[in-house]
Write an enzyme that holds these catalytic residues in place. Structure first.
Site, PDB file in Angstrom:
ATOM      1  N   TYR A 158       0.862  -1.185   0.000  1.00 27.98           N
ATOM      2  CA  TYR A 158       0.000   0.000   0.000  1.00 27.98           C
ATOM      3  C   TYR A 158       0.895   1.232   0.000  1.00 27.98           C
ATOM      4  O   TYR A 158       1.922   1.251  -0.660  1.00 27.98           O
ATOM      5  CB  TYR A 158      -0.950  -0.082   1.203  1.00 27.98           C
ATOM      6  CG  TYR A 158      -2.103   0.883   1.164  1.00 27.98           C
ATOM      7  CD1 TYR A 158      -2.857   1.056   0.000  1.00 27.98           C
ATOM      8  CD2 TYR A 158      -2.451   1.614   2.292  1.00 27.98           C
ATOM      9  CE1 TYR A 158      -3.917   1.940  -0.038  1.00 27.98           C
ATOM     10  CE2 TYR A 158      -3.519   2.498   2.263  1.00 27.98           C
ATOM     11  CZ  TYR A 158      -4.244   2.661   1.093  1.00 27.98           C
ATOM     12  OH  TYR A 158      -5.291   3.532   1.060  1.00 27.98           O
TER      13      TYR A 158
ATOM     14  N   LYS B  38     -20.215 -19.885 -11.252  1.00 23.04           N
ATOM     15  CA  LYS B  38     -19.367 -19.613 -12.419  1.00 23.04           C
ATOM     16  C   LYS B  38     -17.986 -19.152 -11.974  1.00 23.04           C
ATOM     17  O   LYS B  38     -16.963 -19.578 -12.528  1.00 23.04           O
ATOM     18  CB  LYS B  38     -20.010 -18.532 -13.289  1.00 23.04           C
ATOM     19  CG  LYS B  38     -21.254 -18.954 -14.018  1.00 23.04           C
ATOM     20  CD  LYS B  38     -20.923 -19.703 -15.295  1.00 23.04           C
ATOM     21  CE  LYS B  38     -22.175 -19.942 -16.110  1.00 23.04           C
ATOM     22  NZ  LYS B  38     -21.930 -20.718 -17.322  1.00 23.04           N
TER      23      LYS B  38
END
EC number: 1.1.1.38
Length: 439
Positions: free
Chosen positions: A112, A167
């Site tokens: 970060y 999916k």
């Protein structure tokens, strides 16, 4: 055999005497229940406890099976009936998880701020570097408006989320792709197109899922034209790929030359039209179709197919018949001609049972239980992403179908859907077709 769509797990105790498990299985089978997995939970000195997975059509049949098992007596006891499908969905089936542990301030600075700013500036200067330094190159959006969820119809995108999660799970397991469900609260084509275009920078592919006909055609066509990443409507082309693969295998078993045959499609919705286009792309010259909708018949003719006025006429004309209407029993045994190949693909019940078609003279017959889109979409997108393709075209889809057929054992209609070798073969074939087209 009729497809079953309720799955329950029965925990059954049987005395440790040979034949008791057989008595349980017979009781279930006589009522039309299908036994799946049998798991031994505990073996005691005088008894065995097992979890037996049973598939039935509906709640009424389930209660009949339960009553039959309870009536066996002689120490056979039914302890619990559980819905393991529902349990498997608790908390959802997928999650977004970090690939990197952050255990120190140094690691925080790399993952970060402040370190990430350097990566951002690099991508700003060289946008193509996003494919190296972000997950975009391996991410596919799974987009639905919830208007055509499985066989359930227009139930809304939130109710369809379990399908989208499924999916995504299959993308991950079978192709190593990050599939991200995107649920839309609109079915307006313009709004869907605009929304997908706005989110597309975060993805390298778009899988359109369970979007109803006819607006699915406009949505896919526009997105393919206006985006420079692969777009595919799975209900159309995923189904068509696996259907073509099944037809290749069926014709091989029946001794029929597919490219020289007359192919008929009953039902010209999203899947039906795509199946016709797929067969034409494969090289079949005579493709016929019929539907109760005049606009659907016109759409088929625009793509180069031939519309016929009735099922009877199509059955009389065609050597290979495919049906995707969702109407059980639509094809009467009297319609079947000797030597035909029939793929009745509607679930949970086909247009004609395979056994009935074979008894009526068909050379080969199968239903939709084995013709599963899972065989197509993971490898298709893996191949497209590997090739850095900007589209999924019919050459790539035909290559996928041929790869699936090549992996199919003699006598089977398609391979086992969780066989990793099949998905690797599909990905390789699609990648090769994409790169060949570029050259």
């Amino acid at each position: 055999m009729i497809a079953k769509h309720m799955i329950r797990t029965l925990m059954i105790e049987t005395p440790s005497v040979p034949g008791n498990l057989g008595r349980v299985a017979t009781a279930i089978g006589l009522l039309g229940g299908d036994i799946g997995e049998v798991e031994t939970v505990k073996v005691g000195p005088n008894y065995t406890m097992r979890n037996i997975t049973v598939q039935v059509e509906n709640e009424e049949q389930l209660q009949e099976v339960i009553a039959a098992v309870q009536a066996l007596g002689e120490g056979i006891r039914l302890h619990t009936v559980s819905d393991e499908v529902l349990s498997a969905h608790e908390g959802g089936k997928i999650q977004m998880k970090s690939k990197m542990p952050i255990r120190s301030l140094a690691e925080l600075g790399r993952v970060y701020t402040p370190g990430v700013a350097d990566v951002c500036r690099l991508i700003e200067k060289e946008p193509e570097k996003a494919s190296i330094y972000t997950t975009i190159s391996n991410s596919v959006a799974i987009v639905t408006d919830g208007t055509a969820i499985l066989g359930l119809g227009n139930i809304g995108s939130v109710a369809g989320m379990p399908v989208m999660e499924g999916k995504a799970a299959l993308f991950d397991q079978l192709a190593g792709i990050s599939g991200i469900p995107i649920l839309l609260d609109t079915s307006d084509p313009e709004e869907i197109i605009k929304t997908v275009k706005h989110i597309s920078p975060g993805f390298s592919g778009i899988l359109l899922e369970d979007i109803g006909s006819p607006h699915c055609f406009e949505i896919e066509d526009r997105l393919k034209e206006e985006l420079n990443i692969p777009v595919m409507h799975d209900d159309q082309h995923g189904t068509a790929v696996v259907t073509l693969a099944a037809a290749i295998s069926a014709c091989r078993s029946a001794g029929v030359d597919l490219k020289e045959a007359k192919v008929g499609q009953i039902g010209l919705g999203a899947a039906g039209v795509a199946i016709c286009r797929m067969f034409m792309a494969y090289g079949v010259n005579a493709v016929y179709g019929t539907d109760k909708s005049e606009s659907a018949m016109n759409r088929l003719e625009q793509y180069g197919g031939q519309a016929v006025s009735s099922i009877e006429e199509l059955m009389e004309t065609c050597d290979i018949v495919i049906a995707t209407t969702g109407v059980p029993g639509l094809i009467k045994p009297a319609f079947v001609r000797s030597g035909q190949v029939i793929l009745a693909l509607s679930n949970p019940k086909p247009e004609i049972e395979p056994e009935a078609a074979l008894q009526a003279g068909a050379a080969y017959a199968a239903d939709g239980r084995s013709v599963n889109n899972v065989l197509g979409f993971p490898g298709i997108f893996r191949g497209a992403l590997n090739a850095k393709s900007t589209e999924i075209n019919h050459d790539m889809l035909v290559a996928a179908a041929e790869a699936i057929a090549a992996c199919t054992k003699q006598g089977d209609v398609v391979p086992q859907p969780l066989d990793s070798k099949v998905h690797h073969a599909v990905a390789a074939a699609v990648e090769h077709a994409a790169l060949t087209a570029v050259k």
